[in-house]
Design an enzyme around this catalytic site. Structure first.
Site, PDB file in Angstrom:
ATOM      1  N   ARG A   1      56.540  27.663  33.959  1.00  0.00           N
ATOM      2  CA  ARG A   1      57.940  27.823  33.536  1.00  0.00           C
ATOM      3  C   ARG A   1      58.751  28.573  34.589  1.00  0.00           C
ATOM      4  O   ARG A   1      59.873  28.178  34.921  1.00  0.00           O
ATOM      5  CB  ARG A   1      57.987  28.553  32.201  1.00  0.00           C
ATOM      6  CG  ARG A   1      57.475  27.720  31.055  1.00  0.00           C
ATOM      7  CD  ARG A   1      57.561  28.456  29.735  1.00  0.00           C
ATOM      8  NE  ARG A   1      56.982  27.641  28.675  1.00  0.00           N
ATOM      9  CZ  ARG A   1      56.260  28.119  27.688  1.00  0.00           C
ATOM     10  NH1 ARG A   1      56.029  29.418  27.595  1.00  0.00           N
ATOM     11  NH2 ARG A   1      55.770  27.315  26.773  1.00  0.00           N
TER      12      ARG A   1
ATOM     13  N   ASN B   1      39.531  28.648  39.327  1.00  0.00           N
ATOM     14  CA  ASN B   1      38.304  29.249  39.856  1.00  0.00           C
ATOM     15  C   ASN B   1      37.560  30.024  38.778  1.00  0.00           C
ATOM     16  O   ASN B   1      36.328  29.934  38.673  1.00  0.00           O
ATOM     17  CB  ASN B   1      38.614  30.168  41.036  1.00  0.00           C
ATOM     18  CG  ASN B   1      39.079  29.411  42.258  1.00  0.00           C
ATOM     19  OD1 ASN B   1      38.969  28.199  42.323  1.00  0.00           O
ATOM     20  ND2 ASN B   1      39.623  30.127  43.221  1.00  0.00           N
TER      21      ASN B   1
ATOM     22  N   PHE C   1      41.803  37.730  39.383  1.00  0.00           N
ATOM     23  CA  PHE C   1      42.976  36.959  38.983  1.00  0.00           C
ATOM     24  C   PHE C   1      44.258  37.690  39.363  1.00  0.00           C
ATOM     25  O   PHE C   1      45.177  37.103  39.943  1.00  0.00           O
ATOM     26  CB  PHE C   1      42.936  36.682  37.472  1.00  0.00           C
ATOM     27  CG  PHE C   1      44.050  35.797  37.005  1.00  0.00           C
ATOM     28  CD1 PHE C   1      43.879  34.425  36.964  1.00  0.00           C
ATOM     29  CD2 PHE C   1      45.270  36.321  36.616  1.00  0.00           C
ATOM     30  CE1 PHE C   1      44.910  33.593  36.551  1.00  0.00           C
ATOM     31  CE2 PHE C   1      46.312  35.507  36.206  1.00  0.00           C
ATOM     32  CZ  PHE C   1      46.125  34.139  36.168  1.00  0.00           C
TER      33      PHE C   1
ATOM     34  N   GLY D   1      44.662  40.054  41.600  1.00  0.00           N
ATOM     35  CA  GLY D   1      44.788  40.147  43.051  1.00  0.00           C
ATOM     36  C   GLY D   1      45.234  38.842  43.670  1.00  0.00           C
ATOM     37  O   GLY D   1      46.115  38.826  44.543  1.00  0.00           O
TER      38      GLY D   1
ATOM     39  N   ARG E   1      42.317  38.917  46.576  1.00  0.00           N
ATOM     40  CA  ARG E   1      41.307  38.379  45.672  1.00  0.00           C
ATOM     41  C   ARG E   1      39.893  38.682  46.154  1.00  0.00           C
ATOM     42  O   ARG E   1      38.940  38.608  45.382  1.00  0.00           O
ATOM     43  CB  ARG E   1      41.482  36.871  45.513  1.00  0.00           C
ATOM     44  CG  ARG E   1      40.865  36.061  46.639  1.00  0.00           C
ATOM     45  CD  ARG E   1      41.235  34.597  46.594  1.00  0.00           C
ATOM     46  NE  ARG E   1      40.406  33.784  47.455  1.00  0.00           N
ATOM     47  CZ  ARG E   1      40.436  33.763  48.781  1.00  0.00           C
ATOM     48  NH1 ARG E   1      41.268  34.541  49.434  1.00  0.00           N
ATOM     49  NH2 ARG E   1      39.638  32.980  49.469  1.00  0.00           N
TER      50      ARG E   1
END
EC number: 4.4.1.20
Length: 150
Positions: A31, A55, A94, A96, A104
């Site tokens: 959105r 992932n 998630f 990061g 990440r």
């Protein structure tokens, strides 16, 4: 029976709720960045959130299988603790990844270590289950001696 798996069931429920949270974040990002399904590409900010969710979803079945095998055949408490560490690392992964691809990495490595530990606990538990009782007792005795020395 229920008492023997309550910790595993609790970690499983927490994991399912975490997966739902990740999915809701993708819906929100769609959105915010105006990326309509079935598209999976868009601004880098959207793509990072989308990839993080995918992932995490890809590894969730492996996590659940190892959590339950380790919990049933090795030790429920140890497996549940590893499961909580894994889920916390996945949440950090998630969050990061949503900020930058570089952020990440540390949580990714932490979650991989937790998952590999669950694999090891599951393998040890199954090995102990299938070993003859005499051999299992002898190996546990040697392990105790080794641990007492250190």
């Amino acid at each position: 029976m229920k008492d023997e798996v309550a910790l595993l069931a609790s970690v499983t429920l927490l994991g399912v709720l975490l997966q739902a949270y990740f999915s809701l974040q993708v819906i929100s990002a769609r959105r915010a960045f105006r990326v309509s399904p079935p598209l999976t590409t868009g601004p880098p900010e959207f793509e990072r959130i989308y990839r993080a969710q995918v992932n995490c979803s890809e590894y969730f079945p492996l996590f659940l299988a190892m959590l339950w095998v380790a919990g049933i055949f090795f030790h429920e408490g140890a497996a549940a603790l590893c499961g909580l560490v894994y889920l916390f690392a996945r949440l950090r992964y998630f969050q990061g990844y949503a900020r930058s691809a570089q952020q990440r990495l540390a949580p990714l490595y932490a979650s991989a270590r937790a998952l590999w530990l669950l694999v090891a606990l599951a393998a040890l538990g199954l090995l102990a289950h299938f070993l003859p009782a005499e051999l299992r007792a002898a190996l546990l005795g040697q392990l105790r001696k080794l641990l007492l020395r250190s």
